[in-house]
Design a protein around this motif. Structure first.
Motif, PDB file in Angstrom:
ATOM      1  N   TYR A 196       0.829  -1.204   0.000  1.00 15.78           N
ATOM      2  CA  TYR A 196       0.000   0.000   0.000  1.00 15.78           C
ATOM      3  C   TYR A 196       0.866   1.258   0.000  1.00 15.78           C
ATOM      4  CZ  TYR A 196      -3.606  -3.353   1.252  1.00 15.78           C
ATOM      5  OH  TYR A 196      -4.465  -4.432   1.249  1.00 15.78           O
ATOM      6  N   LYS A 197       0.308   2.329  -0.542  1.00 11.75           N
ATOM      7  CA  LYS A 197       1.026   3.604  -0.577  1.00 11.75           C
ATOM      8  C   LYS A 197       1.509   3.973   0.823  1.00 11.75           C
ATOM      9  CE  LYS A 197       0.551   8.468  -1.886  1.00 11.75           C
ATOM     10  NZ  LYS A 197      -0.336   9.517  -2.472  1.00 11.75           N
ATOM     11  N   GLY A 198       2.780   4.299   0.915  1.00 11.95           N
ATOM     12  CA  GLY A 198       3.374   4.670   2.192  1.00 11.95           C
ATOM     13  C   GLY A 198       4.061   3.534   2.907  1.00 11.95           C
ATOM     14  N   ASN A 199       3.800   2.287   2.504  1.00  6.72           N
ATOM     15  CA  ASN A 199       4.486   1.147   3.116  1.00  6.72           C
ATOM     16  C   ASN A 199       5.990   1.237   2.873  1.00  6.72           C
ATOM     17  OD1 ASN A 199       2.045  -1.549   2.495  1.00  6.72           O
ATOM     18  ND2 ASN A 199       1.992   0.160   3.922  1.00  6.72           N
ATOM     19  N   LEU A 200       6.771   0.813   3.853  1.00  6.46           N
ATOM     20  CA  LEU A 200       8.223   0.742   3.718  1.00  6.46           C
ATOM     21  C   LEU A 200       8.645  -0.700   3.532  1.00  6.46           C
ATOM     22  CD1 LEU A 200       9.324   3.263   6.498  1.00  6.46           C
ATOM     23  CD2 LEU A 200       9.242   3.660   4.023  1.00  6.46           C
ATOM     24  N   LEU A 201       9.449  -0.941   2.501  1.00  6.23           N
ATOM     25  CA  LEU A 201       9.890  -2.289   2.146  1.00  6.23           C
ATOM     26  C   LEU A 201      11.398  -2.371   2.339  1.00  6.23           C
ATOM     27  CD1 LEU A 201       7.214  -1.630   0.529  1.00  6.23           C
ATOM     28  CD2 LEU A 201       8.031  -3.206  -1.193  1.00  6.23           C
ATOM     29  N   ARG A 202      11.836  -3.163   3.293  1.00  6.39           N
ATOM     30  CA  ARG A 202      13.260  -3.351   3.542  1.00  6.39           C
ATOM     31  C   ARG A 202      13.678  -4.722   2.996  1.00  6.39           C
ATOM     32  NH1 ARG A 202      16.898  -1.346   7.660  1.00  6.39           N
ATOM     33  NH2 ARG A 202      15.079  -0.263   8.518  1.00  6.39           N
ATOM     34  N   LEU A 203      14.479  -4.726   1.931  1.00  4.58           N
ATOM     35  CA  LEU A 203      14.975  -5.968   1.352  1.00  4.58           C
ATOM     36  C   LEU A 203      16.390  -6.198   1.854  1.00  4.58           C
ATOM     37  CD1 LEU A 203      14.279  -8.331  -0.561  1.00  4.58           C
ATOM     38  CD2 LEU A 203      15.465  -7.074  -2.363  1.00  4.58           C
ATOM     39  N   ILE A 204      16.590  -7.347   2.529  1.00  6.73           N
ATOM     40  CA  ILE A 204      17.855  -7.647   3.201  1.00  6.73           C
ATOM     41  C   ILE A 204      18.554  -8.797   2.488  1.00  6.73           C
ATOM     42  CG2 ILE A 204      18.919  -8.329   5.385  1.00  6.73           C
ATOM     43  CD1 ILE A 204      16.247  -7.323   6.713  1.00  6.73           C
ATOM     44  N   ASP A 205      19.835  -8.615   2.215  1.00  6.85           N
ATOM     45  CA  ASP A 205      20.665  -9.692   1.672  1.00  6.85           C
ATOM     46  C   ASP A 205      21.157 -10.508   2.868  1.00  6.85           C
ATOM     47  OD1 ASP A 205      22.416 -11.350   0.381  1.00  6.85           O
ATOM     48  OD2 ASP A 205      23.381  -9.773  -0.791  1.00  6.85           O
ATOM     49  N   ILE A 265       8.219  -5.623   5.675  1.00 11.27           N
ATOM     50  CA  ILE A 265       7.278  -4.593   5.223  1.00 11.27           C
ATOM     51  C   ILE A 265       6.679  -3.920   6.443  1.00 11.27           C
ATOM     52  CG2 ILE A 265       5.190  -4.106   3.905  1.00 11.27           C
ATOM     53  CD1 ILE A 265       5.752  -6.524   2.191  1.00 11.27           C
ATOM     54  N   ASP A 266       6.888  -2.624   6.537  1.00 15.71           N
ATOM     55  CA  ASP A 266       6.317  -1.828   7.629  1.00 15.71           C
ATOM     56  C   ASP A 266       4.990  -1.278   7.138  1.00 15.71           C
ATOM     57  OD1 ASP A 266       5.780  -0.274   9.800  1.00 15.71           O
ATOM     58  OD2 ASP A 266       7.598   0.928   9.703  1.00 15.71           O
ATOM     59  N   ALA A 267       3.890  -1.861   7.634  1.00 18.64           N
ATOM     60  CA  ALA A 267       2.564  -1.503   7.131  1.00 18.64           C
ATOM     61  C   ALA A 267       1.526  -1.685   8.225  1.00 18.64           C
ATOM     62  CB  ALA A 267       2.205  -2.382   5.931  1.00 18.64           C
ATOM     63  N   GLU A 268       0.534  -0.816   8.237  1.00 17.48           N
ATOM     64  CA  GLU A 268      -0.587  -0.978   9.148  1.00 17.48           C
ATOM     65  C   GLU A 268      -1.516  -2.086   8.667  1.00 17.48           C
ATOM     66  OE1 GLU A 268      -2.551   2.743   9.529  1.00 17.48           O
ATOM     67  OE2 GLU A 268      -0.851   3.748  10.494  1.00 17.48           O
ATOM     68  N   GLN A 269      -1.542  -2.300   7.348  1.00 17.31           N
ATOM     69  CA  GLN A 269      -2.409  -3.310   6.745  1.00 17.31           C
ATOM     70  C   GLN A 269      -1.777  -4.705   6.841  1.00 17.31           C
ATOM     71  OE1 GLN A 269      -0.891  -0.829   5.087  1.00 17.31           O
ATOM     72  NE2 GLN A 269      -2.427   0.636   4.386  1.00 17.31           N
ATOM     73  N   SER A 270      -2.604  -5.733   6.835  1.00 10.58           N
ATOM     74  CA  SER A 270      -2.121  -7.104   6.723  1.00 10.58           C
ATOM     75  C   SER A 270      -1.745  -7.357   5.265  1.00 10.58           C
ATOM     76  CB  SER A 270      -3.205  -8.088   7.169  1.00 10.58           C
ATOM     77  OG  SER A 270      -2.758  -9.413   7.029  1.00 10.58           O
ATOM     78  N   ILE A 271      -0.544  -7.844   5.038  1.00  8.70           N
ATOM     79  CA  ILE A 271      -0.004  -7.996   3.690  1.00  8.70           C
ATOM     80  C   ILE A 271      -0.286  -9.402   3.157  1.00  8.70           C
ATOM     81  CG2 ILE A 271       2.088  -7.974   2.275  1.00  8.70           C
ATOM     82  CD1 ILE A 271       1.188  -5.201   3.265  1.00  8.70           C
ATOM     83  N   THR A 272      -0.918  -9.453   1.995  1.00  5.52           N
ATOM     84  CA  THR A 272      -1.123 -10.723   1.289  1.00  5.52           C
ATOM     85  C   THR A 272       0.112 -11.019   0.450  1.00  5.52           C
ATOM     86  OG1 THR A 272      -3.510 -10.377   1.180  1.00  5.52           O
ATOM     87  CG2 THR A 272      -2.555 -11.952  -0.378  1.00  5.52           C
ATOM     88  N   SER A 273       0.658 -12.227   0.591  1.00  8.74           N
ATOM     89  CA  SER A 273       1.898 -12.541  -0.119  1.00  8.74           C
ATOM     90  C   SER A 273       1.920 -14.012  -0.518  1.00  8.74           C
ATOM     91  CB  SER A 273       3.114 -12.231   0.758  1.00  8.74           C
ATOM     92  OG  SER A 273       3.155 -13.110   1.870  1.00  8.74           O
ATOM     93  N   TYR A 274       2.821 -14.313  -1.471  1.00  8.73           N
ATOM     94  CA  TYR A 274       2.987 -15.677  -1.971  1.00  8.73           C
ATOM     95  C   TYR A 274       4.462 -15.955  -2.226  1.00  8.73           C
ATOM     96  CZ  TYR A 274      -1.996 -15.129  -3.015  1.00  8.73           C
ATOM     97  OH  TYR A 274      -3.341 -14.879  -2.928  1.00  8.73           O
TER      98      TYR A 274
END
Length: 222
Positions: free
Chosen positions: A18-27, A195-204
């Motif tokens: 969602y707009k505003g979510n922060l996505l941290r991708l870690i190696d 993912i830093d989000a207030e919403q529950s994230i749907t993922s696969y």
């Protein structure tokens, strides 16, 4: 709230963010490329475009604070943190034909094209003719004579980038399976996405083999 997802080596991942979510991708272990694509939830003909991004930024190398653009030249994501500062906006997703041409290998399923296609299919996005990702942690060097060299990624264990979503997005990431090239450290390992989000994230999480039944099509430009 922070939600954490593992992207296993040689696998694909997709999520609705969602707009505003922060996505941290870690190696996790270091030297692992993450092929990253994104589509506008409201209009999936609008997608992350590395060529438009290079054009808008007038550079081949994105920096902290800069924007990743869509094929319609609309901001999709902002790079807000980056501990590596070396990524790729030039290379397409690896695919079976690439392995045959460059390495004389028959690798039909373990490639980023299949991983991304299978992951995006979970959200109803059809398999395109090719994926053109933002290749996170990929170390591509351009020489003065115009030649291109793919060096070992500079990322070490625990290095990361943080992207802020500037619109609602379907995202997909492939933990690049390429073990033939120094460009992926000659190995494939896990990635971690927070993912830093207030919403529950749907993922696969998917394997590339799941894309085998999908019908390819060309994605129209916007």
């Amino acid at each position: 709230m922070k939600q954490t997802f593992t992207i296993p080596a040689k696998h694909g991942f997709s999520a609705r963010v969602y707009k505003g979510n922060l996505l941290r991708l870690i190696d996790v272990e270091g030297e692992q490329i993450g092929d990253f694509v994104a589509y506008n939830v409201q209009d999936t003909e609008e997608r992350l475009d590395p060529i438009a991004t290079r054009d808008a930024l007038e550079t081949t190398q994105i920096r902290k604070g800069q924007v990743i653009y869509s094929n319609k030249y609309v901001p999709m994501l902002t790079l807000v943190e980056d501990t590596v500062e070396k990524h790729d906006l030039l290379s397409p997703a690896c695919r079976p034909e690439m392995y045959k041409l460059l390495y004389e290998k028959d690798i039909p399923y373990e490639n980023c094209y299949m991983n991304l296609s299978a992951a995006l299919a979970k959200f109803g996005i059809e398999k395109p003719g090719q994926h053109y990702p933002f290749n996170i942690f990929m170390n591509t060097v351009l020489h003065e004579d115009g030649s291109v060299e793919f060096k070992r990624p500079k990322s070490k264990a625990g290095d990361y980038v943080v992207l802020r979503a500037e619109m609602d997005l379907f995202i997909a990431i492939s933990a690049c399976p390429n073990e033939q090239s120094m460009g992926n450290g000659c190995h494939s390992t896990d990635l971690c996405l927070e993912i830093d989000a207030e919403q529950s994230i749907t993922s696969y999480v998917v394997s590339g083999k799941e894309a085998d039944e999908l019908e390819p099509r060309l994605v129209r430009g916007g």
